[in-house]
Design an enzyme around this catalytic site. Structure first.
Site, PDB file in Angstrom:
ATOM      1  N   GLU A   1     -14.829 -12.594  48.970  1.00 26.06           N
ATOM      2  CA  GLU A   1     -14.644 -14.068  49.430  1.00 26.06           C
ATOM      3  C   GLU A   1     -16.096 -14.614  48.676  1.00 26.06           C
ATOM      4  OE1 GLU A   1     -15.031 -11.738  51.359  1.00 26.06           O
ATOM      5  OE2 GLU A   1     -16.969 -11.918  52.855  1.00 26.06           O
TER       6      GLU A   1
ATOM      7  N   CYS B   1     -15.806  -5.703  54.175  1.00 25.41           N
ATOM      8  CA  CYS B   1     -17.375  -4.963  54.322  1.00 25.41           C
ATOM      9  C   CYS B   1     -17.608  -4.537  56.024  1.00 25.41           C
ATOM     10  CB  CYS B   1     -18.248  -6.312  54.815  1.00 25.41           C
ATOM     11  SG  CYS B   1     -20.389  -6.047  55.319  1.00 25.41           S
TER      12      CYS B   1
ATOM     13  N   HIS C   1     -18.217  -8.224  49.324  1.00 25.94           N
ATOM     14  CA  HIS C   1     -17.444  -9.248  49.697  1.00 25.94           C
ATOM     15  C   HIS C   1     -16.629 -10.248  49.237  1.00 25.94           C
ATOM     16  CE1 HIS C   1     -19.116  -9.443  53.955  1.00 25.94           C
ATOM     17  NE2 HIS C   1     -20.348  -9.049  53.302  1.00 25.94           N
TER      18      HIS C   1
END
Lengths: 261, 203
Positions: B186, B77, B184
């Protein structure tokens, strides 16, 4: 292509999930982390956890829960309920929340939106608005979980929170919430047309067509629901396929995709 | 394997640590130059404003250090944007790891047909060209949340592209040992975890 998001909402009281019908009569629907994980595996695009506990002890329980959710769940989640100030936001973000929703506190002190956006970025700030269409046809905002009306019109307030830096609006129609008659598509369409930020539709989901209508008629960017998911009336994988067949862009979860073939 | 996640004041860093743990790693959150240099893998994660995050990297003496790393490094990001040459956000000179690639404000790229900002949600990645995408299909959905995007989309370092509101941008970049993603991983479910696992297992 950007997908329309489906967001199960989990109301949490004393560490357990409950669902209100028209903001009263709560029924319990399971462990928040396990339920969230299950939704994530079935293809939920995000989760919202609302803390409906009022007590101080309950808030500490909720913050611990947020840490567990962050550790175990691999999709974005928003937390909210009773967020009173910027320090509450800091605490929830530190615990691992991706976004924090603020509702009553913003109507009482609109500058809180500027503070949250300024300190943490617009992307973490979800402005939640509970509103009811009154008999005169005006959409009035409510605070304290829909208990107290305030002298604020939904549309002007939505524009103001966007101007102040909110990243998304979570609009709950109190007329529709718990009714299972569909989302407030007219109000949603008006919000979607006037706002430069995404709108999440909330309140009224009863069947799969209701979600399709929220996207195609209400032009919502995301749709949130609780009861229809918690009690198994609508299964997320089927809902995604239903929407896709209607030409609505959705993310079909890979694990489910594999099962199809 | 030692994995250093750089702690430099960007937001939402613990979600990267959590996700790396879910794929079996034991990451160290640190701003210690020696520990970062000694790590087998380095991650520059987070959300934030380009000017502030870049200033924070410099203040901690980490800007030159990141540039000099030889082990695989992953920017996520704002991390991807800081790897670029320049960001329109705060008119920031960035690390310059991807020469010619700049982070531009979405709204400056579509003056006539405004779209909603930030670009929030699940979007598809295409033209995949990086070992990070091993086992991930063309058109896979990843989770994005950003208001600035890296262009031009067809740079020599482009590792994937994504389209939003008529603008195509680099959703992943790669040059030598430097890998970067705008989305992202994650927060991108099992496919995001696959990407992180691929990063850990790069040969």
């Amino acid at each position: 292509m950007l997908a329309k998001r489906i967001i199960p909402c989990l109301d949490v009281k004393d560490g357990r999930t409950v669902k209100g019908t028209c903001f009263v009569n709560l029924r319990e629907a399971g462990d928040p982390v396990e339920l969230g994980k299950s939704y994530s595996e079935q293809g939920a695009d995000e989760l919202v956890y609302l803390d409906i506990t009022a007590s101080h002890e309950g808030r500490r329980t909720f913050t611990r829960l947020v840490s567990r959710i962050a550790a175990e769940i691999s999709i974005p989640f928003t937390v909210g309920g009773g967020v009173g100030g910027v320090e509450d936001v800091a605490c929830l973000l530190d615990a691992g929340a991706d976004k924090v929703s603020v509702n009553s506190a913003a109507l009482r002190n609109p500058a809180i939106i500027d503070s949250i956006a300024g300190r943490f970025g617009s992307q973490v700030c979800v402005a939640a608005i509970d509103a009811r269409c009154e008999e005169n046809g005006e959409w009035r905002c409510y605070v304290n979980g829909g208990r107290i009306p305030v002298a604020r019109d939904l549309f002007s307030w939505a524009v103001e929170v966007a101007d102040r830096g909110a990243g998304e609006i979570l609009f709950t129609s109190m007329n529709h919430d718990g009714s299972r008659r569909g989302f407030a598509n007219d109000a949603l369409a008006r919000l979607a047309k006037t706002l430069p930020i995404p709108v999440i539709a909330s309140g009224g989901a009863g069947c799969m067509q209701d979600f399709a209508d929220a996207f195609s008629i209400g032009h919502a960017d995301a749709a949130l629901a609780a009861g229809v998911f918690h009690f198994g009336d609508i299964a997320l994988p089927e809902l995604k396929i239903f929407l896709q067949k209607q030409g609505i862009s959705t993310r079909i979860s890979p694990t489910f995709h594999e099962k199809l073939h | 394997m030692n994995i250093a996640v750089i702690n430099y004041g960007a937001g939402n860093i613990c979600s990267v640590v959590n996700a790396l743990r879910r794929v079996g790693a034991d990451p160290l959150l640190t701003d210690d130059p020696e520990k970062i240099m000694a790590a087998d893998r380095v991650v520059l994660p987070g959300q934030g404003e380009a000017g502030h995050t870049m200033a924070s990297l410099r203040q901690k003496g980490l800007a030159d250090l990141v540039r000099s790393l030889r082990q695989p490094v992953l920017g996520i990001c704002i991390g991807q944007q800081l790897f670029c040459e320049y960001s329109e956000e705060g008119e920031t000179t960035c690390l310059g790891l991807f020469p010619g690639v700049r982070a531009r404000r979405f709204s400056s790229l579509w003056p006539d047909t405004p779209q909603k900002i930030p670009h929030i949600g699940w979007n598809t990645v295409h033209s995949l060209r990086s070992p990070l995408f091993d086992g991930i299909a063309e058109g896979a959905f990843m989770y994005f949340i950003h208001s600035f995007c890296c262009i031009p989309p067809h740079s020599p370092f482009t590792a994937s592209i994504t389209e939003y509101g008529g603008v195509t941008f680099c959703s992943a970049l790669k040059k030598d040992n430097f890998y970067a993603v705008q989305f992202h991983p994650e927060k991108s479910g099992s496919l995001g975890e696959r990407l992180l696992s691929n990063f850990l297992h790069l040969s």
